[in-house]
Design an enzyme around this catalytic site. Sequence first.
Site, mmCIF file in Angstrom:
data_model
loop_
_atom_site.group_PDB
_atom_site.id
_atom_site.type_symbol
_atom_site.label_atom_id
_atom_site.label_comp_id
_atom_site.label_asym_id
_atom_site.label_seq_id
_atom_site.Cartn_x
_atom_site.Cartn_y
_atom_site.Cartn_z
ATOM 1 N N ILE A 11 0.843 -1.205 0.000
ATOM 2 C CA ILE A 11 0.000 0.000 0.000
ATOM 3 C C ILE A 11 0.877 1.254 0.000
ATOM 4 O O ILE A 11 0.607 2.228 -0.713
ATOM 5 C CB ILE A 11 -0.972 -0.009 1.203
ATOM 6 C CG1 ILE A 11 -1.803 -1.308 1.199
ATOM 7 C CG2 ILE A 11 -1.906 1.205 1.136
ATOM 8 C CD1 ILE A 11 -2.671 -1.499 2.428
ATOM 9 N N TYR A 139 -3.172 -9.461 15.332
ATOM 10 C CA TYR A 139 -2.964 -8.357 14.383
ATOM 11 C C TYR A 139 -3.956 -7.229 14.671
ATOM 12 O O TYR A 139 -3.566 -6.066 14.865
ATOM 13 C CB TYR A 139 -3.111 -8.874 12.945
ATOM 14 C CG TYR A 139 -3.232 -7.775 11.929
ATOM 15 C CD1 TYR A 139 -2.245 -6.794 11.827
ATOM 16 C CD2 TYR A 139 -4.351 -7.680 11.091
ATOM 17 C CE1 TYR A 139 -2.362 -5.754 10.911
ATOM 18 C CE2 TYR A 139 -4.470 -6.652 10.182
ATOM 19 C CZ TYR A 139 -3.488 -5.695 10.095
ATOM 20 O OH TYR A 139 -3.612 -4.668 9.198
ATOM 21 N N PHE A 167 -10.657 -2.259 5.058
ATOM 22 C CA PHE A 167 -11.217 -3.589 4.880
ATOM 23 C C PHE A 167 -10.232 -4.326 3.962
ATOM 24 O O PHE A 167 -9.032 -4.188 4.160
ATOM 25 C CB PHE A 167 -12.692 -3.476 4.460
ATOM 26 C CG PHE A 167 -13.520 -3.134 5.693
ATOM 27 C CD1 PHE A 167 -13.320 -1.924 6.372
ATOM 28 C CD2 PHE A 167 -14.401 -4.030 6.242
ATOM 29 C CE1 PHE A 167 -14.000 -1.629 7.560
ATOM 30 C CE2 PHE A 167 -15.103 -3.748 7.427
ATOM 31 C CZ PHE A 167 -14.896 -2.542 8.082
#
Length: 332
Positions: A11, A139, A167
């Site tokens: 990302i 996590y 998400f």
Amino acid sequence: MILVCGGAGYIGSHMTAYLQERGKEVVVVDSLVMGHRESIKDTKLYVGDLCDSDFLGKVFSENPIEAVIDFAAFSLVGESMTAPLKYFGNNVGGTIALLETMLKHDVNKIVFSSTAAVYGKQEVIPIPETAATRPENPYGASKLMVEDILKWCDSCHGLKYSVLRYFNVAGAHPSGNIGEDHSPESHLIPIIAQAALNKREKVTIYGDDYLTPDGTCIRDYIHVMDLVEAHDLALGKLRQQNQSHTYNLGNGKGFSVKEVIETFEKVIGRTIPKEVANRRPGDPAVLIAGSEKAMTKLNWQPKYNSLETIISTAWNWHSKNPYGYARSVLNE
Ligand code: UDP
């Protein structure tokens, strides 16, 4: 200048490209444990660990950093169930060192990557930001701890944050030159791509006995370019209003594991070998975002919002780079 922590990861590299395409100055910190140098080309990069305060101090001393976008974390639900302390140590410890350094250098704005995994099992779907948080894996718990730490840093030091609860992030840059490359891979869409490229024998479906229409887990898939745009908007809002907020980022539509595989097969025009196996520990049955807050407050409108488009851009990257970044290195 914006500091992108974890800026050479999946990302982070899309964030770096997005900001640079809009003429913004970026410096990247990445340990390169998961990230790839090749994903950010000649962007200024400091290689090191967020837990190392001396290293971070040097980065902040040498660059006029105005705000931080933090992607640096371990993010695999399954791995976190077998190595919880690795997740707490890195994800919580690294962010504490980062926040300390920010405060020392009078940098008081951060956009922080959080996750839908902070929610766990929910009765109300789509899940609003106000839902009670009940992480089902270390996590998610590690990200929730940081969210709490950020709240206290705001109360006690006036540090302002945007927490973005992602998400399921998928897809790749429309150029097909940057994309997802994890080793080993554990995410569903790249795993289907590997099976389609004959790099793995089949896709394993983790459980078909969930309480969902086809028995497989349902997730809300959001395109990585839409996601990074939301970070830019969130940072703009922070600058404008100087207020901390938490936003969900998803499309508000859920797809089962079987539906994702079927859509992939439709996009590439052939079937992919698959088998059903046991559930993967730590997986909630359904995660779907209520993202109205980001849409109304940030003016965010996902553009790559069909599953076909998300899968097509992912397939464009994977089919052009079947060996990920390793292939680009071989080509140089
Ligand atoms: N999944 C699967 N097979 C795989 C990888 C993932 O069935 O090889 C399922 C997983 O159980 C989950 C969904 O696909 O329900 C999305 O998993 P992923 O690891 O991509 O993202 P996560 O939801 O863990 O963030």
